[in-house]
Structure formats: structure tokens, C-alpha cells
Design an enzyme around this catalytic site. Structure first.
Site, mmCIF file in Angstrom:
data_model
loop_
_atom_site.group_PDB
_atom_site.id
_atom_site.type_symbol
_atom_site.label_atom_id
_atom_site.label_comp_id
_atom_site.label_asym_id
_atom_site.label_seq_id
_atom_site.Cartn_x
_atom_site.Cartn_y
_atom_site.Cartn_z
ATOM 1 N N SER A 171 0.933 -1.198 -0.047
ATOM 2 C CA SER A 171 0.142 -0.174 -0.168
ATOM 3 C C SER A 171 0.926 1.319 0.028
ATOM 4 O O SER A 171 1.693 1.454 -1.118
ATOM 5 C CB SER A 171 -0.848 -0.051 1.337
ATOM 6 O OG SER A 171 -1.877 1.137 1.142
ATOM 7 N N THR A 172 0.909 2.149 0.949
ATOM 8 C CA THR A 172 1.604 3.400 0.983
ATOM 9 C C THR A 172 2.949 3.198 0.884
ATOM 10 O O THR A 172 3.754 2.344 1.474
ATOM 11 C CB THR A 172 1.435 3.993 2.435
ATOM 12 O OG1 THR A 172 -0.091 4.033 2.712
ATOM 13 C CG2 THR A 172 1.801 5.460 2.548
ATOM 14 N N HIS A 184 -2.855 -1.054 -3.430
ATOM 15 C CA HIS A 184 -3.709 -0.407 -3.075
ATOM 16 C C HIS A 184 -3.549 1.021 -3.782
ATOM 17 O O HIS A 184 -2.754 1.813 -3.606
ATOM 18 C CB HIS A 184 -4.015 0.315 -1.583
ATOM 19 C CG HIS A 184 -4.191 -0.956 -0.648
ATOM 20 N ND1 HIS A 184 -3.908 -1.058 0.463
ATOM 21 C CD2 HIS A 184 -4.611 -2.219 -0.811
ATOM 22 C CE1 HIS A 184 -4.203 -2.027 1.333
ATOM 23 N NE2 HIS A 184 -4.676 -3.119 0.249
ATOM 24 N N MET A 216 -0.077 1.214 5.108
ATOM 25 C CA MET A 216 -0.996 1.586 6.448
ATOM 26 C C MET A 216 -2.006 0.269 6.525
ATOM 27 O O MET A 216 -2.380 -0.317 5.543
ATOM 28 C CB MET A 216 -1.809 2.727 6.359
ATOM 29 C CG MET A 216 -0.807 4.091 6.295
ATOM 30 S SD MET A 216 -2.017 5.587 6.156
ATOM 31 C CE MET A 216 -2.564 5.305 4.615
ATOM 32 N N ASP A 266 -4.313 -4.863 5.970
ATOM 33 C CA ASP A 266 -4.831 -5.814 5.029
ATOM 34 C C ASP A 266 -4.044 -6.964 4.609
ATOM 35 O O ASP A 266 -2.787 -6.791 4.249
ATOM 36 C CB ASP A 266 -4.910 -4.984 3.665
ATOM 37 C CG ASP A 266 -5.831 -5.655 2.640
ATOM 38 O OD1 ASP A 266 -6.402 -6.833 2.783
ATOM 39 O OD2 ASP A 266 -5.469 -5.233 1.400
#
Length: 352
Positions: A167-168, A194, A288, A291
Site C-alpha cells: 500500500s503506502t 492499493h 498502512m 490488509d
């Protein structure tokens, strides 16, 4: 108190961003109208974080960012339009040193920030290392960790998969790892990042020019192919299904049970019974939230080989930390060692 310098040429967007951010009791907002104005204000304001629009008169966001990274470096979050042009500029901004980005939900000018407010605030906190005001930390499970599965524990059957969830901070990390994957290993690769759909299509083309393996965005039901990197399309989830042609990746409408999309957890749940745990290699990289952490840990406990990115290189030590907390990591590695480990694991007969 965190000081955020909001840089945008739209008065409506500046007001919307100010209202969204100052709803947090520990965030103070300063305003700049374009890139030149931002550079002039940095010395006075000394912001902890800057949000930076890309398309502005006088001086655009990319020019401002290039000057800022040389003269007055600070964490910058790009605020990008949901267009292909916006995606291209955003990846260029990441190369210049931007921390991350958020996508405007309604195009170039939008006051409807409800959909991105949580994401924007979380990334501002991540950029400064400031915890959320109401975040509850989940302690690690106690007791000895389970034995690490053997690298040769692949179960009977040809179907296998290398899956990466991120993600991030993901684009830079993936660009460090994926180009190391060689042709001829015979493993299909799935990347679940993401990201909005307008960004994943551009990112797939970008990665395709960097990697030895071809990179394809999964925008329709697609059979898993060996020696291909499949990138899950944004704005949808992705599931695994057995069809006449074999195991297939299927873009799936979003549901309300999963917070992050495309969802790593939902994919791993769909793969149960279709892949033997010993035939799955999984990695959770910077990002973050949590998940995929619990689900990948379950796969690990049944025999899957797994990697959590180490805190020293993770932009945000959320997803990999949760995998570690669930005792679900075979190895914990910095990003610059992950590619070599994945190559070793996918080579026939080579141990971890």
C-alpha cells in the site's frame, strides 16, 4: 501540533482541504496559492508536511517539488486528479521525492473530500511519524513462533503463485523488487497494490518497461500465466477462481467487509482450496493498516513461505508489522533483500 502547508490554486479546494484537516485537533493549516507562493512561504511556515497540487499556474507542482527537495526538503503528499495525465505526473513526483499521494475524488476541483479525508490524514501522520489520535495498537501474540516452513514444502500439483500485497509507499518499493524477478522461473506473480484504477493502468505500463517479466493489469477475467506479473486493477477487488482454462484472476466488485482495495485479504480468502499452502509465496510490504496480515499468517501456519518488509525500509510499517504480530512471517527483510529472496525461493530446488 502539526503544521500542514496546503498548496492549491483553487480556492474551493484550499477551503475543503483546510476544513478536512483542521477537523483534527492537532493539525494547523497554512495556505499557498501556487508553487512559487509555496516556496516563498516554506521558510516562514516551516511546515511538517505539504500537500501539493500538480496543475497550477505561475509554478506547477512538479517544478515546486524539484526546488523544494533541493532547498528545503520536507514530506510532500501530492493531491492528484483521477486522470491518466494526473497518474503520470504523480509517478514523476514520486521519483522526485514525494512521500505519497491522494487522488481527488471528483477530478481537478472537488470539495467532496469525505472519501479521501481518512487517507489524507493517515498519510500526513505517517509522513511525520505521528500516531493517529484514536489508534489502538494490537500487541504481538505471546509464546514461541511456529516453526518456519521448509522452502521445499511445495505440495502436489502444478498450481502455484507468488503474491505481493502493498500500500503506502508501494510504487518505489515495487520498482526496486520486481525488476529482479527473472524469466524462466515458471511462477505466476500477482501484485495487489492499493491504488485507483486510473493509476494501476499507468503503473502497469511503467513497470512493464522496468521489469524482465511482462506486466499486465488485470482488468477482466485472466488466466494465471507463468512468468507474468499480474497487477490487480484498482477500484475493484480481485479473487481467484478455477475455470475451464485453469486458475483465473477475476476482478470483483467492492464489498463492505474490507476496508482497503484491491483487498489482499479478500484475495487470500478466495484462494483457499484452490492453492496448496506450500505452493504460495506471499509478501506484505510497506502500507498502512492490516490488509492481508491475518489471512497470510494463516497460510504461513499451514506451510506457505512469507516475507514481511522490515521496519528499517518500510515507508509505513503497518501491514508488515501486523503480519509479524500474527507470527506469520518466514522472513523479515529490508526491501533491498526481498527481491533476491523471492528469486531464490522460486528457483527449483533452491532453499530459503
Amino acid at each position: 501540533m502539526l503544521t500542514v502547508l496546503v498548496v492549491d490554486d483553487s480556492a474551493l479546494m484550499r477551503r475543503a482541504l483546510r476544513d478536512a484537516l483542521e477537523a483534527e485537533s492537532d493539525i494547523r493549516v497554512e495556505i499557498a496559492r501556487d508553487g512559487q507562493d509555496a516556496l516563498e512561504q516554506v521558510a516562514r511556515v516551516r511546515p511538517d508536511v505539504m500537500t501539493l497540487d500538480i496543475h497550477m499556474p505561475v509554478m506547477d507542482g512538479l517544478t515546486c517539488l524539484s526546488h523544494l527537495m533541493v532547498d528545503s526538503p520536507c514530506p510532500v503528499i501530492m493531491v492528484s486528479s483521477l486522470t491518466e495525465k494526473g497518474a503520470l505526473a504523480t509517478f514523476e513526483a514520486m521519483e522526485l521525492g514525494a512521500f505519497d499521494y491522494v487522488a481527488k475524488p471528483g477530478g481537478t476541483v472537488s470539495t467532496d473530500l469525505d472519501g479521501i479525508r481518512r487517507d489524507l490524514v493517515a498519510k500526513i501522520r505517517a509522513a511525520t511519524g505521528t500516531p493517529a489520535m484514536s489508534t489502538r495498537q494490537h500487541p504481538p501474540r505471546r509464546g514461541p513462533p511456529p516453526a518456519a516452513p521448509a522452502a521445499s514444502a511445495a505440495s502436489a500439483g502444478h498450481d502455484r503463485l507468488l503474491m505481493i500485497g502493498v500500500s503506502t509507499g508501494g510504487p518505489r518499493t515495487l520498482e526496486q523488487i520486481l525488476p529482479l524477478l527473472p524469466t524462466g522461473a515458471g511462477w505466476p506473480v500477482l501484485v495487489i497494490q492499493h491504488m485507483p484504477a486510473s493509476f494501476t493502468s499507468v503503473f502497469a505500463r511503467r513497470l512493464d518497461g522496468l521489469c524482465q517479466l511482462p506486466v499486465r493489469e488485470v482488468d477482466r477475467p485472466t488466466r494465471l500465466e507463468d512468468d507474468v506479473i499480474h497487477l490487480a486493477r484498482g477500484d475493484a477487488d480481485i479473487t481467484l477462481s478455477r475455470r475451464a482454462a485453469g486458475l483465473s484472476l477475476v476482478p470483483t466488485p467492492l464489498d463492505d467487509q474490507h476496508l482497503w482495495h484491491p483487498s489482499v485479504s479478500r484475495f487470500l480468502q478466495s484462494a483457499q482450496g484452490l492453492l496448496a499452502p506450500g505452493n504460495l509465496i506471499g509478501a506484505l510490504l510497506t502500507g498502512m493498516g492490516d490488509d492481508g496480515a491475518r489471512d497470510l499468517a494463516d497460510w504461513h501456519h499451514k506451510g506457505a513461505r512469507t516475507i514481511a518488509e522490515a521496519e528499517e525500509t518500510a515507508t509505513v510499517f503497518g501491514m508488515p508489522q501486523e503480519l509479524i504480530n500474527h507470527q506469520g512471517a518466514t522472513d523479515i527483510l529490508p526491501s533491498h533483500q526481498i527481491g533476491d529472496r523471492l528469486v531464490a525461493w522460486t528457483r527449483t530446488g533452491e532453499s530459503a
